[in-house]
Write a protein that holds these residues in place. Structure first.
Motif, PDB file in Angstrom:
ATOM      1  N   MET C   1       0.846  -1.212   0.000  1.00 33.51           N
ATOM      2  CA  MET C   1       0.000   0.000   0.000  1.00 33.51           C
ATOM      3  C   MET C   1       0.878   1.257   0.000  1.00 33.51           C
ATOM      4  O   MET C   1       1.700   1.440   0.894  1.00 33.51           O
ATOM      5  N   ILE C   2       0.709   2.099  -0.986  1.00 32.65           N
ATOM      6  CA  ILE C   2       1.469   3.351  -1.067  1.00 32.65           C
ATOM      7  C   ILE C   2       0.632   4.477  -0.474  1.00 32.65           C
ATOM      8  O   ILE C   2      -0.511   4.698  -0.902  1.00 32.65           O
ATOM      9  N   ARG C   3       1.220   5.169   0.489  1.00 31.76           N
ATOM     10  CA  ARG C   3       0.481   6.238   1.170  1.00 31.76           C
ATOM     11  C   ARG C   3       0.805   7.582   0.521  1.00 31.76           C
ATOM     12  O   ARG C   3       1.961   8.014   0.500  1.00 31.76           O
ATOM     13  N   VAL C   4      -0.236   8.228  -0.016  1.00 32.70           N
ATOM     14  CA  VAL C   4      -0.055   9.482  -0.742  1.00 32.70           C
ATOM     15  C   VAL C   4      -0.684  10.622   0.052  1.00 32.70           C
ATOM     16  O   VAL C   4      -1.800  10.480   0.550  1.00 32.70           O
ATOM     17  N   THR C   5       0.046  11.720   0.167  1.00 32.91           N
ATOM     18  CA  THR C   5      -0.563  12.942   0.690  1.00 32.91           C
ATOM     19  C   THR C   5      -0.732  13.914  -0.471  1.00 32.91           C
ATOM     20  O   THR C   5       0.249  14.268  -1.136  1.00 32.91           O
ATOM     21  N   VAL C   6      -1.986  14.285  -0.715  1.00 43.85           N
ATOM     22  CA  VAL C   6      -2.318  15.191  -1.816  1.00 43.85           C
ATOM     23  C   VAL C   6      -2.439  16.594  -1.228  1.00 43.85           C
ATOM     24  O   VAL C   6      -3.393  16.882  -0.491  1.00 43.85           O
ATOM     25  N   TRP C   7      -1.468  17.443  -1.547  1.00 45.14           N
ATOM     26  CA  TRP C   7      -1.495  18.788  -0.983  1.00 45.14           C
ATOM     27  C   TRP C   7      -2.190  19.741  -1.956  1.00 45.14           C
ATOM     28  O   TRP C   7      -1.898  19.742  -3.163  1.00 45.14           O
ATOM     29  N   GLY C   8      -3.111  20.538  -1.401  1.00 44.87           N
ATOM     30  CA  GLY C   8      -3.818  21.517  -2.221  1.00 44.87           C
ATOM     31  C   GLY C   8      -3.754  22.890  -1.596  1.00 44.87           C
ATOM     32  O   GLY C   8      -3.873  23.037  -0.376  1.00 44.87           O
ATOM     33  N   GLU C   9      -3.555  23.875  -2.429  1.00 38.84           N
ATOM     34  CA  GLU C   9      -3.512  25.259  -1.954  1.00 38.84           C
ATOM     35  C   GLU C   9      -4.886  25.676  -1.446  1.00 38.84           C
ATOM     36  O   GLU C   9      -5.006  26.428  -0.476  1.00 38.84           O
ATOM     37  N   ASN C  10      -5.939  25.238  -2.157  1.00 40.23           N
ATOM     38  CA  ASN C  10      -7.317  25.400  -1.697  1.00 40.23           C
ATOM     39  C   ASN C  10      -7.729  26.861  -1.549  1.00 40.23           C
ATOM     40  O   ASN C  10      -8.480  27.203  -0.627  1.00 40.23           O
ATOM     41  N   VAL C  11      -7.295  27.706  -2.424  1.00 42.01           N
ATOM     42  CA  VAL C  11      -7.702  29.113  -2.378  1.00 42.01           C
ATOM     43  C   VAL C  11      -8.718  29.436  -3.467  1.00 42.01           C
ATOM     44  O   VAL C  11      -9.812  29.922  -3.189  1.00 42.01           O
ATOM     45  N   HIS C  12      -8.385  29.127  -4.708  1.00 37.88           N
ATOM     46  CA  HIS C  12      -9.346  29.382  -5.790  1.00 37.88           C
ATOM     47  C   HIS C  12     -10.695  28.741  -5.485  1.00 37.88           C
ATOM     48  O   HIS C  12     -11.740  29.305  -5.779  1.00 37.88           O
ATOM     49  N   GLU C  13     -10.638  27.553  -4.915  1.00 39.64           N
ATOM     50  CA  GLU C  13     -11.879  26.818  -4.661  1.00 39.64           C
ATOM     51  C   GLU C  13     -12.758  27.536  -3.647  1.00 39.64           C
ATOM     52  O   GLU C  13     -13.973  27.279  -3.579  1.00 39.64           O
ATOM     53  N   GLN C  14     -12.170  28.384  -2.821  1.00 41.56           N
ATOM     54  CA  GLN C  14     -12.946  29.122  -1.823  1.00 41.56           C
ATOM     55  C   GLN C  14     -13.387  30.486  -2.328  1.00 41.56           C
ATOM     56  O   GLN C  14     -14.340  31.054  -1.808  1.00 41.56           O
ATOM     57  N   THR C  15     -12.682  31.012  -3.334  1.00 41.03           N
ATOM     58  CA  THR C  15     -12.881  32.411  -3.696  1.00 41.03           C
ATOM     59  C   THR C  15     -13.459  32.599  -5.094  1.00 41.03           C
ATOM     60  O   THR C  15     -13.945  33.680  -5.414  1.00 41.03           O
ATOM     61  N   ASN C  16     -13.412  31.576  -5.920  1.00 45.79           N
ATOM     62  CA  ASN C  16     -13.824  31.730  -7.315  1.00 45.79           C
ATOM     63  C   ASN C  16     -14.998  30.793  -7.580  1.00 45.79           C
ATOM     64  O   ASN C  16     -14.862  29.567  -7.465  1.00 45.79           O
ATOM     65  N   GLU C  17     -16.120  31.382  -7.958  1.00 46.95           N
ATOM     66  CA  GLU C  17     -17.347  30.575  -8.124  1.00 46.95           C
ATOM     67  C   GLU C  17     -17.189  29.521  -9.222  1.00 46.95           C
ATOM     68  O   GLU C  17     -17.667  28.394  -9.091  1.00 46.95           O
ATOM     69  N   ALA C  18     -16.484  29.899 -10.284  1.00 45.96           N
ATOM     70  CA  ALA C  18     -16.321  28.947 -11.392  1.00 45.96           C
ATOM     71  C   ALA C  18     -15.523  27.727 -10.924  1.00 45.96           C
ATOM     72  O   ALA C  18     -15.852  26.583 -11.260  1.00 45.96           O
ATOM     73  N   LYS C  20     -15.159  26.727  -7.778  1.00 41.24           N
ATOM     74  CA  LYS C  20     -15.947  26.040  -6.751  1.00 41.24           C
ATOM     75  C   LYS C  20     -16.956  25.081  -7.392  1.00 41.24           C
ATOM     76  O   LYS C  20     -17.221  23.993  -6.883  1.00 41.24           O
ATOM     77  N   LYS C  21     -17.489  25.521  -8.529  1.00 43.80           N
ATOM     78  CA  LYS C  21     -18.487  24.690  -9.222  1.00 43.80           C
ATOM     79  C   LYS C  21     -17.857  23.399  -9.739  1.00 43.80           C
ATOM     80  O   LYS C  21     -18.449  22.324  -9.658  1.00 43.80           O
ATOM     81  N   ILE C  22     -16.628  23.504 -10.242  1.00 47.53           N
ATOM     82  CA  ILE C  22     -15.950  22.304 -10.767  1.00 47.53           C
ATOM     83  C   ILE C  22     -15.426  21.442  -9.627  1.00 47.53           C
ATOM     84  O   ILE C  22     -15.533  20.217  -9.666  1.00 47.53           O
ATOM     85  N   TYR C  23     -14.866  22.098  -8.636  1.00 48.08           N
ATOM     86  CA  TYR C  23     -14.214  21.380  -7.529  1.00 48.08           C
ATOM     87  C   TYR C  23     -14.812  21.816  -6.189  1.00 48.08           C
ATOM     88  O   TYR C  23     -14.149  22.505  -5.399  1.00 48.08           O
ATOM     89  N   PRO C  24     -16.057  21.437  -5.907  1.00 51.58           N
ATOM     90  CA  PRO C  24     -16.722  21.942  -4.692  1.00 51.58           C
ATOM     91  C   PRO C  24     -15.988  21.558  -3.405  1.00 51.58           C
ATOM     92  O   PRO C  24     -16.031  22.307  -2.429  1.00 51.58           O
ATOM     93  N   ASP C  25     -15.306  20.427  -3.407  1.00 53.74           N
ATOM     94  CA  ASP C  25     -14.562  20.026  -2.202  1.00 53.74           C
ATOM     95  C   ASP C  25     -13.062  20.298  -2.336  1.00 53.74           C
ATOM     96  O   ASP C  25     -12.267  19.829  -1.511  1.00 53.74           O
ATOM     97  N   GLY C  26     -12.701  20.998  -3.362  1.00 53.60           N
ATOM     98  CA  GLY C  26     -11.294  21.320  -3.565  1.00 53.60           C
ATOM     99  C   GLY C  26     -10.663  20.418  -4.614  1.00 53.60           C
ATOM    100  O   GLY C  26     -11.052  19.257  -4.795  1.00 53.60           O
ATOM    101  N   HIS C  28      -7.758  19.164  -4.467  1.00 53.25           N
ATOM    102  CA  HIS C  28      -7.086  18.067  -3.752  1.00 53.25           C
ATOM    103  C   HIS C  28      -8.025  16.887  -3.527  1.00 53.25           C
ATOM    104  O   HIS C  28      -7.612  15.731  -3.620  1.00 53.25           O
ATOM    105  N   ALA C  29      -9.280  17.177  -3.219  1.00 53.09           N
ATOM    106  CA  ALA C  29     -10.232  16.085  -2.947  1.00 53.09           C
ATOM    107  C   ALA C  29     -10.437  15.231  -4.197  1.00 53.09           C
ATOM    108  O   ALA C  29     -10.522  13.994  -4.115  1.00 53.09           O
ATOM    109  N   VAL C  30     -10.489  15.880  -5.342  1.00 51.78           N
ATOM    110  CA  VAL C  30     -10.719  15.131  -6.591  1.00 51.78           C
ATOM    111  C   VAL C  30      -9.467  14.331  -6.969  1.00 51.78           C
ATOM    112  O   VAL C  30      -9.557  13.178  -7.410  1.00 51.78           O
ATOM    113  N   ILE C  31      -8.311  14.919  -6.775  1.00 55.27           N
ATOM    114  CA  ILE C  31      -7.075  14.170  -7.054  1.00 55.27           C
ATOM    115  C   ILE C  31      -6.992  12.951  -6.140  1.00 55.27           C
ATOM    116  O   ILE C  31      -6.699  11.828  -6.592  1.00 55.27           O
TER     117      ILE C  31
END
Lengths: 257, 257, 257, 257
Positions: C1-18, C20-26, C28-31
């Motif tokens: 089992m390979i343990r991966v940490t997916v790091w996300g800046e998570n700023v656009h997803e909070q501030t940009n509606e477009a 947020k619509k594509i990546y509502p959970d960020g 990083h969550a989709v990756i």
């Protein structure tokens, strides 16, 4: 299970009493026996004297990694077999070149360079330093290991810059040498490893045996890449191609033939 | 003054009317004329049909950089001449391989790989992007240059990782290609440059001519390196060598022979 | 089992509606969800906003491979965390840098170069060509794959020569880019992979997901290398050291202190 | 005329009587004097204690090659100056890092790795072997040269694989080290050269002086590359960009904004 073919020139062992005494069944037999200590490896041998030097297409079909030891009969290896081995390495078969194999046709073919070095036979001490302690090839070696009596190889070593420097040797007589190095060519992993003169029992050494086991595991590669310069006709191009005055290069389009 | 020998296969120009029309004196003549526009360069030509393919030892003695164009007659180049050219490149003669020369014996010899690629003849547009704007080879090229009608070469290109990526091409039909790349082998500088199909007037193009001039200057190298695996006898070793039970390996010392 | 940490800046997803619509959970969550489709992988996430940006020593202890996506807040990443991540990569943790992560502190730190490129947002088509069809990272991709609408990145890309060129992109607007490349630094495997702009649903794409799964498996490395400039005192030297006029540098010997 | 700035930390020379005796005007002064023996070179000095460590924008504007010696005060070099020097190197200024400079901020910045090694002070003998006899840096050195008393540096050396291996050292105490190596980063040529401990008169040695002169000439580079991630708007794209449902991304075209 990794299938290894251990190739041996097998000439000194037949003609030189001192070598015969150390390696009565041939250098290749001892190398293969060392590899076969590892349950993940299955090593067979092939020699210069066999038909096609023991490297038939069927043998290579069943080879994941080829190791190569030769010295005084490099010139007797047929070019057609060198072509065949090179093709396999580029497709993905691993290649481990040992000691005087630096001057073999196959190593010079893969490198494109002279593969020259300087050398001396004086039974001196060699110490191989690990340049890359976390590399798969150096696992189990702590800092360095020594060989009490070896032939010396010294710089300059006429090779392309290695992808990774694995070992560098210190010699009692004052020289140094890039004793372990790796290259990728096509899809093939290549490892050059210096130890191994025929008049010293190098391939019985535990550290040498360990490095060879590690090296084989590192070089093994399940994927294969066969490339043959394919034509991509206009109708297979990803984008339509318009040529001045001729229209689109697409089936059914104006100007397409 | 950098002395360039422009080698041309000179077959299409004799047998194909379309090619003859573009290059009546041969592709090599046009390449050499382009280089000779530069007062620092002095280019001569050599062709397949000449004795020793025009690449005698005397010619190579007077060559700083060799350029190579071949296509349909790679197999007609004698191995002995390939050996000779390879030796010179490793000693320090520059080598510039052009277009379909990717499949020449000399390029495959220097690279050790298949040198395969995919291709298409549809007269499409190519745009060569500079990956390395400050490199000597790209001086005078601003960002990219275009060729309106070329043969396409596409990835995967079967080469060892280049030392430096100089150009990457975009093709109208949708492919990409590593169109300019460098390697050092031994003491020789090698530059592969993609443009140049025989049915398009590529070698009259100002940007192509500029890159070739730059490439020749980059590849030229005054130093020479001749290596031939010298023996260093014990009495020439930098340090005295003591061998167990035998004393010092030094002239006059106990145990030295 | 390979343990991966997916790091996300998570700023656009909070501030940009477009976004947020594509990546509502960020993003990083989709990756991470894509990676978790593979039973050999176990991916968690960490973001800029968490304490220590979610990259505590404990998290990194449990991370085999770290993926990094950032864009507008590179400057907000604390240098101490960059130091910590760099140290882990050099020890052997894999690092996959995504898209605009080319300008992250950690990527610039590992490369030592500008990591600059040219870019354009016009929703154009990208086609990623495989340069290395047998590489672990490209398994399952046949020749190329396309993204219908992406941001463009173009050459020159300010990176050190990659160890291996994996992908090169063709863009509809006429540019090319080295979209996939690998480097080894210390004991760490590093893969840069271009796709991924926040305003396109790139990380839902099956080919992108496949490459990321492959990339994580390629980057994972069980060995660790910790180096800290050790002193080797004379009495620990492999060979005795005689210094002029002082005798041997060995404990108990004359002149040894 | 190549303009060299010789940077010296200049701390040991002020605080340690033994060092002061060898280098009364500082290590940097002796290095600069050695370089100034060559009529093609013009060397000045700069030290840690000067404002901006002597590396103002004006000084760097007038610097073709920077040499760097530091040891006990690496941490006192301001990050802003390291940023500035890195930027210049990437643009094309040559950088030669000396001895204990392996652990300087600027070398670690350029390499991205630990730059760790092992070491010992026992006044032992070092022999530097030439790996690349035809390289500009080794001209005038015949095979090897020796330093009778030096600090030892040993493998593993925590560096990225060098572009070219220039020297490898043999030490009396039994270690080896990659003592001379080159890298290109951005447009900058970088040379690491090991000799130079403060308690030995290394920089008065004729061979060391010769290598430094050669190294400076090799590292000097007239071209400059400044990259800053430019935007290429759709109307500047080489090819028209059609986006699904929006028409052409060209000024005046439908859908272009």
């Amino acid at each position: 299970m990794i299938r290894v073919t251990v190739w041996g020139e097998n000439v000194h062992e037949q003609t030189n009493e001192a070598v015969k005494k150390i390696y009565p069944d041939g250098i290749h037999a001892v190398i293969a026996a060392g590899l076969n200590e590892d349950p993940e490896l299955k090593a067979s041998t092939a020699t210069l004297q066999e038909p096609e030097h023991g490297l038939t297409e069927a043998v290579l079909d069943a080879t994941d990694v080829l190791t190569w030891w030769g010295h005084c009969a490099h010139g007797d290896v047929e070019d057609a077999i060198v072509d065949r081995v090179q093709k396999r390495v580029l497709e993905g078969m691993g290649l481990i070149v040992l000691h005087s194999g630096h001057y073999s046709k196959i190593f010079k073919r893969m490198m494109g360079t002279t593969c020259s070095l300087c050398w001396r036979e004086a039974g001196e001490k060699e110490r191989l330093w690990v340049c890359n302690p976390a590399h798969p090839i150096t696992q189990g070696i702590d800092g360095y290991f020594e060989l009490p009596h070896t032939e010396m190889y010294g710089e300059p070593f006429g090779i392309p810059t290695p992808d990774e420097q694995i070992f560098i040797s210190w010699f009692q007589g004052g020289e140094v040498f890039r004793s372990g190095a790796t290259w990728k060519r096509g899809n093939g992993n290549i490892f050059y490893f210096r130890p191994g003169h025929e008049t010293y029992p190098i391939y019985y050494d535990d550290n040498v045996k360990l490095v060879l086991k590690n090296g084989v595991k590192w070089a093994a590669n399940a994927s294969r890449w066969q490339d043959d310069c394919p034509n991509v006709p206009p109708e297979k191009a990803p984008e339509p191609i318009t040529v001045q005055g001729e229209g689109l290069h697409r089936p059914g389009e104006k100007g397409f033939s």
